[in-house]
Design an enzyme around this catalytic site. Structure first.
Site, short mmCIF file in Angstrom:
data_model
loop_
_atom_site.label_atom_id
_atom_site.label_comp_id
_atom_site.label_asym_id
_atom_site.label_seq_id
_atom_site.Cartn_x
_atom_site.Cartn_y
_atom_site.Cartn_z
N ALA A 129 60.41 -0.23 40.84
CA ALA A 129 61.76 0.27 41.03
C ALA A 129 62.22 0.84 39.69
O ALA A 129 61.66 0.51 38.64
CB ALA A 129 62.68 -0.85 41.48
N GLY A 167 58.09 -2.72 42.62
CA GLY A 167 58.40 -1.99 43.84
C GLY A 167 57.23 -1.12 44.32
O GLY A 167 57.12 -0.85 45.52
N GLU A 212 55.09 -3.40 46.23
CA GLU A 212 55.84 -3.73 47.46
C GLU A 212 55.81 -2.57 48.45
O GLU A 212 55.68 -2.78 49.67
CB GLU A 212 57.28 -4.11 47.09
CG GLU A 212 57.33 -5.41 46.30
CD GLU A 212 58.70 -5.68 45.69
OE1 GLU A 212 59.19 -4.81 44.94
OE2 GLU A 212 59.27 -6.74 45.96
N GLU A 224 58.13 -8.24 37.67
CA GLU A 224 59.59 -8.27 37.53
C GLU A 224 60.07 -9.36 36.59
O GLU A 224 61.06 -9.21 35.88
CB GLU A 224 60.25 -8.46 38.91
CG GLU A 224 60.20 -7.25 39.81
CD GLU A 224 58.95 -7.19 40.68
OE1 GLU A 224 57.97 -7.91 40.41
OE2 GLU A 224 58.97 -6.40 41.64
N1 CAA Z 1 61.50 2.47 35.89
C1 CAA Z 1 61.96 3.52 35.16
N2 CAA Z 1 61.19 4.25 34.34
C2 CAA Z 1 59.89 3.92 34.26
C3 CAA Z 1 59.33 2.85 34.98
C4 CAA Z 1 60.20 2.11 35.85
N3 CAA Z 1 59.76 1.11 36.60
N4 CAA Z 1 58.02 2.77 34.69
C5 CAA Z 1 57.77 3.74 33.81
N5 CAA Z 1 58.89 4.46 33.54
C6 CAA Z 1 59.05 5.57 32.63
C7 CAA Z 1 59.03 5.13 31.18
O1 CAA Z 1 60.28 4.66 30.80
C8 CAA Z 1 58.62 6.40 30.49
O2 CAA Z 1 59.75 7.24 30.39
P1 CAA Z 1 60.15 7.92 28.96
O3 CAA Z 1 59.01 8.87 28.70
O4 CAA Z 1 61.44 8.59 29.27
O5 CAA Z 1 60.22 6.81 27.98
C9 CAA Z 1 57.67 7.05 31.47
O6 CAA Z 1 57.94 6.47 32.75
C10 CAA Z 1 56.21 6.80 31.15
O7 CAA Z 1 56.03 5.40 31.02
P2 CAA Z 1 55.28 4.70 29.77
O8 CAA Z 1 55.48 5.52 28.55
O9 CAA Z 1 55.71 3.27 29.72
O10 CAA Z 1 53.75 4.83 30.25
P3 CAA Z 1 52.53 3.89 29.82
O11 CAA Z 1 51.33 4.58 30.35
O12 CAA Z 1 52.61 3.57 28.37
O13 CAA Z 1 52.76 2.52 30.59
C11 CAA Z 1 53.28 1.11 32.52
C12 CAA Z 1 52.67 2.45 32.01
C13 CAA Z 1 52.44 -0.07 32.05
C14 CAA Z 1 53.28 1.20 34.04
C15 CAA Z 1 54.73 0.97 31.98
O14 CAA Z 1 55.42 2.17 32.22
C16 CAA Z 1 55.51 -0.15 32.61
O15 CAA Z 1 55.29 -1.30 32.28
N6 CAA Z 1 56.44 0.16 33.54
C17 CAA Z 1 57.30 -0.79 34.18
C18 CAA Z 1 56.54 -1.65 35.19
C19 CAA Z 1 57.49 -2.65 35.80
O16 CAA Z 1 58.00 -3.53 35.15
N7 CAA Z 1 57.74 -2.51 37.12
C20 CAA Z 1 58.63 -3.37 37.83
C21 CAA Z 1 59.99 -2.75 37.89
S1 CAA Z 1 61.24 -3.85 38.57
C22 CAA Z 1 61.04 -3.77 40.26
O17 CAA Z 1 60.17 -3.08 40.74
C23 CAA Z 1 62.00 -4.59 41.08
C24 CAA Z 1 61.58 -4.73 42.50
O18 CAA Z 1 60.95 -5.67 42.94
C25 CAA Z 1 61.97 -3.74 43.47
#
Ligand code: CAA
Length: 258
Positions: free
Chosen positions: A66, A109, A112, A132
């Site tokens: 998400a 998400g 999911e 999360e």
């Molecule tokens: N939400 C918003 N933006 C996101 C995102 C997310 N979940 N995942 C990645 N992005 C964005 C980053 O912020 C980045 O944007 P900027 O260039 O503007 O900084 C861009 O996408 C590229 O991401 P990274 O630079 O982080 O890419 P990476 O290859 O270094 O890493 C990754 C990849 C390991 C997937 C890392 O992006 C990451 O850890 N993302 C978040 C994963 C996460 O925590 N997901 C759970 C979200 S909460 C949820 O989903 C609640 C639910 O149950 C519904």
């Protein structure tokens, strides 16, 4: 004119492919993505010429979760009053079978969303997880429930409590995905599977999906009873006659989806 900004929808025969298309955010699922995915899939679900829907992302990310930036400032009342994420339930309620074709990150998400689909195909690059907890939250689109049903308590608890991810091999071993394929073949494989499903009788495929899904909602005796009633009901279809006649006549069935 394409009414959507965050997804692409493409039709090939009786199969539709929906591609998440927010590459700069690794397909993070914001409310616009949710609204568009639900609207597009519900439209496809109503279309008698579509027999299977593929949902996929990019080579790098199916969906990285998400949208954290969108959620960050929200209050409890914002989440509660807008009933944040509840529209995703409608994806699980589609009658048309769905295939998730997952490459790269399927986190939070994203995992999911994949679990909301009926058949889960993974590229060998796929990574699954419910991280999360590392953000100070818990899964919100059914992850704690569907992951536990898919892989059991031991792995679901570890993934949800530590945020550790699993690769495609572990996900297949644990029963989360039906098959792992080389990343380069993912879409071809997904289209083959979807094409096979779409060639079956649409109403019978809907009933098969409904019967399997009932297993998650009821006791064994009630589930078997539900299956038996649907089994009797398929004898009201023209496609039952066609399927069995084609077998006896040693030819391929040509279903009319009636
Ligand atoms: N939400 C918003 N933006 C996101 C995102 C997310 N979940 N995942 C990645 N992005 C964005 C980053 O912020 C980045 O944007 P900027 O260039 O503007 O900084 C861009 O996408 C590229 O991401 P990274 O630079 O982080 O890419 P990476 O290859 O270094 O890493 C990754 C990849 C390991 C997937 C890392 O992006 C990451 O850890 N993302 C978040 C994963 C996460 O925590 N997901 C759970 C979200 S909460 C949820 O989903 C609640 C639910 O149950 C519904």
């Amino acid at each position: 004119t394409h009414p959507y900004e965050t997804i692409l929808v493409e039709r090939t025969g009786r199969t539709a492919t929906l591609t998440l298309n927010r590459p700069k955010a690794l397909n993070a699922l914001n409310l616009q993505v949710m609204t568009e995915v639900v609207a597009a899939t519900e439209e496809l679900d109503r279309d008698p010429d579509i027999g299977c829907i593929i949902i996929t992302g990019s080579a790098k990310a199916f969906a990285a979760g998400a949208d954290i930036k969108e959620m960050r400032p929200q209050s409890y009342m914002d989440m509660y009053l807008s009933d944040w994420f509840t529209a995703w339930d409608r994806l699980g309620a589609l009658r048309t079978p769905t295939v998730a074709a997952v490459a790269g990150h399927a986190l939070g998400g994203g995992c999911e969303l994949a679990m909301l689909c009926d058949i889960l195909l993974a590229a060998d690059t796929a990574v699954f997880g419910q991280p999360e907890i590392k953000l100070g939250v818990i899964p919100g689109i059914g992850g704690s429930q569907r992951l536990t049903r898919a892989v059991g308590k031991a792995k679901a608890m570890e993934l949800c409590l530590t945020g550790r991810t699993m690769d495609a091999t572990e996900a297949e071993r644990a029963g989360l995905v039906s098959r792992v394929v080389p990343a380069a073949d993912l879409l071809t494989e997904a289209r083959t599977v979807a094409g096979q499903v779409a060639a079956m009788s649409a109403p019978v495929a809907m009933m098969a999906k409904e019967a399997v899904n009932r297993a998650f909602e009821t006791t064994l005796a009630e589930g078997v009873r539900f299956e038996r009633r649907l089994f009797h009901a398929v004898f009201a279809t023209a496609d039952q006659k066609e399927g069995m006649t084609a077998f006896v006549e040693k030819r391929a069935a040509e279903f009319s989806h009636r």
